[in-house]
Design an enzyme around this catalytic site. Structure first.
Site, PDB file in Angstrom:
ATOM      1  N   ASP A   1       0.793  -1.149   0.125  1.00 55.34           N
ATOM      2  CA  ASP A   1      -0.159   0.098   0.125  1.00 55.34           C
ATOM      3  C   ASP A   1       1.023   1.276   0.018  1.00 55.34           C
ATOM      4  OD1 ASP A   1      -1.849   1.789   0.499  1.00 55.34           O
ATOM      5  OD2 ASP A   1      -2.268   1.471   2.681  1.00 55.34           O
TER       6      ASP A   1
ATOM      7  N   GLU B   1      -0.277  10.861   0.560  1.00 54.62           N
ATOM      8  CA  GLU B   1      -1.818  10.240   0.628  1.00 54.62           C
ATOM      9  C   GLU B   1      -2.273   9.768   2.073  1.00 54.62           C
ATOM     10  OE1 GLU B   1      -4.735   6.984   0.254  1.00 54.62           O
ATOM     11  OE2 GLU B   1      -2.803   6.810   1.035  1.00 54.62           O
TER      12      GLU B   1
END
Length: 344
Positions: free
Chosen positions: A171, A203
């Site tokens: 991720d 993010e």
């Protein structure tokens, strides 16, 4: 792909300090792109093509990690999270402190179970009960480490049976691998389309890189790529998806025309997928891109992943490839009938 993933997960890149991974991503895109740039936020932007509709494809390069908050009298380091770190996974973890003069190896310790009182055993693990031990006393530690220094996790990438792969930072660096596959496909297709592959930053702390890149690029539409929860021990069928299939997301964060086109394209090219319904903000780059400027039609493709936000995030390599293929094929099909495309 395994070589790329093994190398990229080793590189440090917690939110706000992505420079350690930045250059590697830039060089990885260079063979397929007409131009590769890095903006002031450290987003890597690789352009493929120069005509037709403008599409932004985004996947984030930052990883969850820690930051030093205090150096104790015994030389141990106290810390806080940088991104969504679960304190339950930390005891026994190997880490690297990204110090000014180079990385320092450390381990995260906690009070041994033998010394815990009954009250201690009932308590939820908290950051204030943990520390990083770098082996030095306070005097040396304070010379080498500064409060605020970022800390990254250390973990070896590992191929598993059945086409699975486990590592930290899947991720979302697995999605960067998908973007590379799409860029390679598109460089051979010679499309009438301009694709901006954005390896976005920050993010994990609020989609900052995607927001600024979307504003700057102002694309006609966008495709975000991220991970979603994969089925595994303890997950319910309603909250996780089979590792063998990518997901195409639908919901208010996703433009219905793009969802329909992606679904049709996947079926046409026999790419297996599952439908993922998200009635809330998706928590991905798609959130920020959708509402940039006066609104950008946005799609989200996801790679199912077990054990998210741990150092053993596990997925299927074939799904990474499928996401890359679908991204390129979808951009190709939209470019062909761009003039007739109706958003509503």
């Amino acid at each position: 792909m395994e070589k790329f993933l093994t190398e990229i997960v080793r590189l440090p890149g917690v939110p706000g300090y992505e420079r350690g991974v930045n250059q590697y991503v830039k060089e990885a895109f260079r063979p397929y792109a007409d131009e590769v740039t890095v903006d002031a936020m450290y987003n890597v932007i690789a352009r493929v093509g120069s005509a037709g509709p403008r599409v932004m494809i985004s996947a984030h390069q930052d990883e969850i990690g820690l930051a030093v908050t205090e150096i104790e009298q015994d030389g141990c380091l106290r810390f806080t999270r940088n991104g969504g770190v679960d304190p339950r996974i930390l005891p026994g973890m190997e880490v690297e402190v990204q110090a000014q003069n180079g990385p320092l190896y450390g381990v995260i310790g906690a009070k041994p179970p033998h010394l815990l009182s009954e009250e201690d055993r009932r308590q939820t693990l908290q950051f204030e009960n943990l520390y990083i031990d770098i082996g030095y006393g306070a005097e040396t530690a304070r010379k080498l480490v500064r409060v605020g220094d970022p800390v990254v996790f250390r973990a070896k990438a590992q191929a598993l049976s059945g086409g699975c792969f486990a590592a930290k930072t899947m991720d979302d660096r697995a999605s960067i691998a998908s973007m590379l596959i799409a860029a390679e496909e598109m460089s051979r297709m010679k499309l009438d389309s301009t694709a901006y592959f954005v390896s976005s930053v920050q993010e994990e702390i609020g989609l900052k890189g995607a927001a600024t890149a979307a504003y700057a690029l102002n694309p006609d539409y966008a495709i975000a790529i991220d991970v979603t929860h994969g089925e595994g021990p303890g997950t319910g069928k309603w909250e996780a998806f089979p590792l063998e299939k990518m997901t195409i997301v639908c919901g208010p964060n996703i433009h219905p025309t793009l969802y329909r086109r992606a679904e049709e394209c996947a079926k046409k090219h026999h790419i297996p997928f599952a439908k993922e319904v998200c009635s809330t903000p998706t928590g991905t780059d798609a959130n920020a891109i959708q509402v940039a400027r006066d609104g950008i039609p946005t799609l989200l493709l996801s790679i199912p992943l077990r054990y998210m936000h741990t150092t053993v995030e596990t997925l299927k390599l074939d799904v990474i490839r499928d996401v890359g293929r679908l991204t390129a094929l979808l951009i190709q099909e939209i470019a062909r009938d761009w003039e007739e495309l109706k958003w509503y």
